[in-house]
Scaffold this motif. Structure first.
Motif, PDB file in Angstrom:
ATOM      1  N   CYS A  50      -5.201   8.402   3.777  1.00  0.00           N
ATOM      2  CA  CYS A  50      -5.858   7.115   3.520  1.00  0.00           C
ATOM      3  C   CYS A  50      -5.551   6.637   2.104  1.00  0.00           C
ATOM      4  CB  CYS A  50      -7.363   7.280   3.735  1.00  0.00           C
ATOM      5  SG  CYS A  50      -8.344   5.818   3.381  1.00  0.00           S
ATOM      6  N   PHE A  51      -5.629   7.536   1.133  1.00  0.00           N
ATOM      7  CA  PHE A  51      -5.346   7.162  -0.250  1.00  0.00           C
ATOM      8  C   PHE A  51      -3.893   6.721  -0.402  1.00  0.00           C
ATOM      9  CE2 PHE A  51      -4.368   8.491  -4.744  1.00  0.00           C
ATOM     10  CZ  PHE A  51      -4.960   7.384  -5.319  1.00  0.00           C
ATOM     11  N   THR A  52      -2.977   7.395   0.283  1.00  0.00           N
ATOM     12  CA  THR A  52      -1.567   7.002   0.256  1.00  0.00           C
ATOM     13  C   THR A  52      -1.400   5.606   0.836  1.00  0.00           C
ATOM     14  OG1 THR A  52      -0.855   9.300   0.421  1.00  0.00           O
ATOM     15  CG2 THR A  52       0.757   7.617   1.035  1.00  0.00           C
ATOM     16  N   CYS A  53      -2.089   5.327   1.930  1.00  0.00           N
ATOM     17  CA  CYS A  53      -2.048   3.995   2.540  1.00  0.00           C
ATOM     18  C   CYS A  53      -2.572   2.946   1.554  1.00  0.00           C
ATOM     19  CB  CYS A  53      -2.886   4.002   3.819  1.00  0.00           C
ATOM     20  SG  CYS A  53      -2.925   2.431   4.705  1.00  0.00           S
ATOM     21  N   CYS A  54      -3.665   3.264   0.858  1.00  0.00           N
ATOM     22  CA  CYS A  54      -4.248   2.338  -0.113  1.00  0.00           C
ATOM     23  C   CYS A  54      -3.293   2.081  -1.271  1.00  0.00           C
ATOM     24  CB  CYS A  54      -5.567   2.893  -0.648  1.00  0.00           C
ATOM     25  SG  CYS A  54      -6.881   2.986   0.588  1.00  0.00           S
ATOM     26  N   LYS A  55      -2.654   3.140  -1.781  1.00  0.00           N
ATOM     27  CA  LYS A  55      -1.700   2.975  -2.884  1.00  0.00           C
ATOM     28  C   LYS A  55      -0.518   2.112  -2.449  1.00  0.00           C
ATOM     29  CE  LYS A  55      -1.898   4.917  -6.534  1.00  0.00           C
ATOM     30  NZ  LYS A  55      -2.400   4.362  -7.794  1.00  0.00           N
ATOM     31  N   ASN A  56      -0.058   2.300  -1.215  1.00  0.00           N
ATOM     32  CA  ASN A  56       1.067   1.503  -0.714  1.00  0.00           C
ATOM     33  C   ASN A  56       0.676   0.040  -0.517  1.00  0.00           C
ATOM     34  OD1 ASN A  56       2.793   3.703  -0.676  1.00  0.00           O
ATOM     35  ND2 ASN A  56       2.353   4.191   1.459  1.00  0.00           N
ATOM     36  N   ARG A  57      -0.556  -0.200  -0.105  1.00  0.00           N
ATOM     37  CA  ARG A  57      -0.993  -1.572   0.177  1.00  0.00           C
ATOM     38  C   ARG A  57      -1.452  -2.313  -1.075  1.00  0.00           C
ATOM     39  NH1 ARG A  57      -4.732  -3.610   5.106  1.00  0.00           N
ATOM     40  NH2 ARG A  57      -4.592  -5.807   4.596  1.00  0.00           N
ATOM     41  N   TYR A  58      -2.252  -1.657  -1.913  1.00  0.00           N
ATOM     42  CA  TYR A  58      -2.872  -2.333  -3.060  1.00  0.00           C
ATOM     43  C   TYR A  58      -2.259  -1.953  -4.405  1.00  0.00           C
ATOM     44  CZ  TYR A  58      -6.417  -3.596   0.367  1.00  0.00           C
ATOM     45  OH  TYR A  58      -7.064  -4.086   1.465  1.00  0.00           O
ATOM     46  N   GLY A  59      -1.351  -1.003  -4.415  1.00  0.00           N
ATOM     47  CA  GLY A  59      -0.688  -0.606  -5.651  1.00  0.00           C
ATOM     48  C   GLY A  59      -1.625   0.070  -6.632  1.00  0.00           C
ATOM     49  N   SER A  60      -1.495  -0.279  -7.905  1.00  0.00           N
ATOM     50  CA  SER A  60      -2.254   0.391  -8.956  1.00  0.00           C
ATOM     51  C   SER A  60      -3.742   0.030  -8.944  1.00  0.00           C
ATOM     52  CB  SER A  60      -1.662   0.074 -10.323  1.00  0.00           C
ATOM     53  OG  SER A  60      -1.733  -1.318 -10.567  1.00  0.00           O
ATOM     54  N   GLY A  69     -17.277   6.079   8.092  1.00  0.00           N
ATOM     55  CA  GLY A  69     -17.942   5.357   9.163  1.00  0.00           C
ATOM     56  C   GLY A  69     -17.761   6.003  10.524  1.00  0.00           C
ATOM     57  N   THR A  70     -18.593   5.555  11.458  1.00  0.00           N
ATOM     58  CA  THR A  70     -18.503   6.097  12.815  1.00  0.00           C
ATOM     59  C   THR A  70     -17.236   5.634  13.502  1.00  0.00           C
ATOM     60  OG1 THR A  70     -19.810   4.232  13.612  1.00  0.00           O
ATOM     61  CG2 THR A  70     -21.009   6.259  13.078  1.00  0.00           C
ATOM     62  N   ASP A  71     -16.683   4.504  13.042  1.00  0.00           N
ATOM     63  CA  ASP A  71     -15.451   3.992  13.631  1.00  0.00           C
ATOM     64  C   ASP A  71     -14.205   4.491  12.910  1.00  0.00           C
ATOM     65  OD1 ASP A  71     -16.121   2.628  11.376  1.00  0.00           O
ATOM     66  OD2 ASP A  71     -15.920   0.633  12.230  1.00  0.00           O
ATOM     67  N   GLN A  72     -14.391   5.351  11.884  1.00  0.00           N
ATOM     68  CA  GLN A  72     -13.291   6.008  11.173  1.00  0.00           C
ATOM     69  C   GLN A  72     -12.265   5.033  10.617  1.00  0.00           C
ATOM     70  OE1 GLN A  72     -13.016   9.661  10.641  1.00  0.00           O
ATOM     71  NE2 GLN A  72     -15.140   9.064  10.902  1.00  0.00           N
ATOM     72  N   HIS A  73     -12.692   4.149   9.730  1.00  0.00           N
ATOM     73  CA  HIS A  73     -11.788   3.246   9.033  1.00  0.00           C
ATOM     74  C   HIS A  73     -11.394   3.848   7.692  1.00  0.00           C
ATOM     75  CE1 HIS A  73     -13.226  -0.659  11.223  1.00  0.00           C
ATOM     76  NE2 HIS A  73     -12.422   0.095  11.956  1.00  0.00           N
ATOM     77  N   CYS A  74     -10.197   3.508   7.238  1.00  0.00           N
ATOM     78  CA  CYS A  74      -9.735   3.916   5.908  1.00  0.00           C
ATOM     79  C   CYS A  74     -10.204   2.856   4.926  1.00  0.00           C
ATOM     80  CB  CYS A  74      -8.212   4.027   5.904  1.00  0.00           C
ATOM     81  SG  CYS A  74      -7.500   4.286   4.272  1.00  0.00           S
ATOM     82  N   HIS A  75     -11.127   3.220   4.044  1.00  0.00           N
ATOM     83  CA  HIS A  75     -11.667   2.303   3.048  1.00  0.00           C
ATOM     84  C   HIS A  75     -11.046   2.602   1.694  1.00  0.00           C
ATOM     85  CE1 HIS A  75     -15.539   1.682   5.606  1.00  0.00           C
ATOM     86  NE2 HIS A  75     -14.493   1.031   6.080  1.00  0.00           N
ATOM     87  N   CYS A  76     -10.542   1.562   1.047  1.00  0.00           N
ATOM     88  CA  CYS A  76      -9.910   1.703  -0.263  1.00  0.00           C
ATOM     89  C   CYS A  76     -10.883   1.257  -1.345  1.00  0.00           C
ATOM     90  CB  CYS A  76      -8.653   0.833  -0.323  1.00  0.00           C
ATOM     91  SG  CYS A  76      -7.456   1.206   0.984  1.00  0.00           S
ATOM     92  N   TYR A  77     -10.822   1.937  -2.486  1.00  0.00           N
ATOM     93  CA  TYR A  77     -11.729   1.661  -3.599  1.00  0.00           C
ATOM     94  C   TYR A  77     -10.954   1.459  -4.880  1.00  0.00           C
ATOM     95  CZ  TYR A  77     -15.456   3.045  -0.457  1.00  0.00           C
ATOM     96  OH  TYR A  77     -16.311   3.097   0.602  1.00  0.00           O
ATOM     97  N   GLN A  78     -11.556   0.677  -5.787  1.00  0.00           N
ATOM     98  CA  GLN A  78     -10.968   0.414  -7.100  1.00  0.00           C
ATOM     99  C   GLN A  78     -12.007   0.640  -8.180  1.00  0.00           C
ATOM    100  OE1 GLN A  78      -9.755  -3.652  -7.359  1.00  0.00           O
ATOM    101  NE2 GLN A  78     -11.821  -4.459  -7.223  1.00  0.00           N
ATOM    102  N   LEU A  79     -11.560   0.690  -9.420  1.00  0.00           N
ATOM    103  CA  LEU A  79     -12.483   0.798 -10.544  1.00  0.00           C
ATOM    104  C   LEU A  79     -13.234  -0.520 -10.711  1.00  0.00           C
ATOM    105  CD1 LEU A  79     -10.171   2.604 -13.090  1.00  0.00           C
ATOM    106  CD2 LEU A  79     -12.101   3.598 -11.865  1.00  0.00           C
TER     107      LEU A  79
END
Length: 80
Positions: A50-60, A69-79
């Protein structure tokens, strides 16, 4: 022997308190602002995937990715 164990216990406790009061622990918790979702739903990979997907999609901007979640979504977070 008992005095040595007591000294070691206090030393370990002091180090834990020192780490908790500094940026060592705060930097882990700082990545808590929701950025967006990534990948398919349900996301069948691990948190590392998931973190790799987030880095590829949102970069730095992305500092973390968690399958949640119960639906198992990959959630990305930032500072904040």
């Amino acid at each position: 022997m008992g005095r040595n164990m007591n000294s070691v216990s206090y030393t370990v406790l002091l180090l834990v308190l020192l780490a908790a009061s500094t940026e060592i622990m705060k930097s882990v918790d700082a990545c808590n602002t929701f950025l967006g979702e990534c990948g398919p739903a349900p996301f069948l990979g691990t948190n590392a995937d998931c973190f790799t997907c987030c880095k590829n999609r949102y970069g730095s901007l992305a500092c973390g990715g968690v399958v949640e979640g119960t639906d198992q979504h990959c959630h990305c977070y930032q500072l904040p």
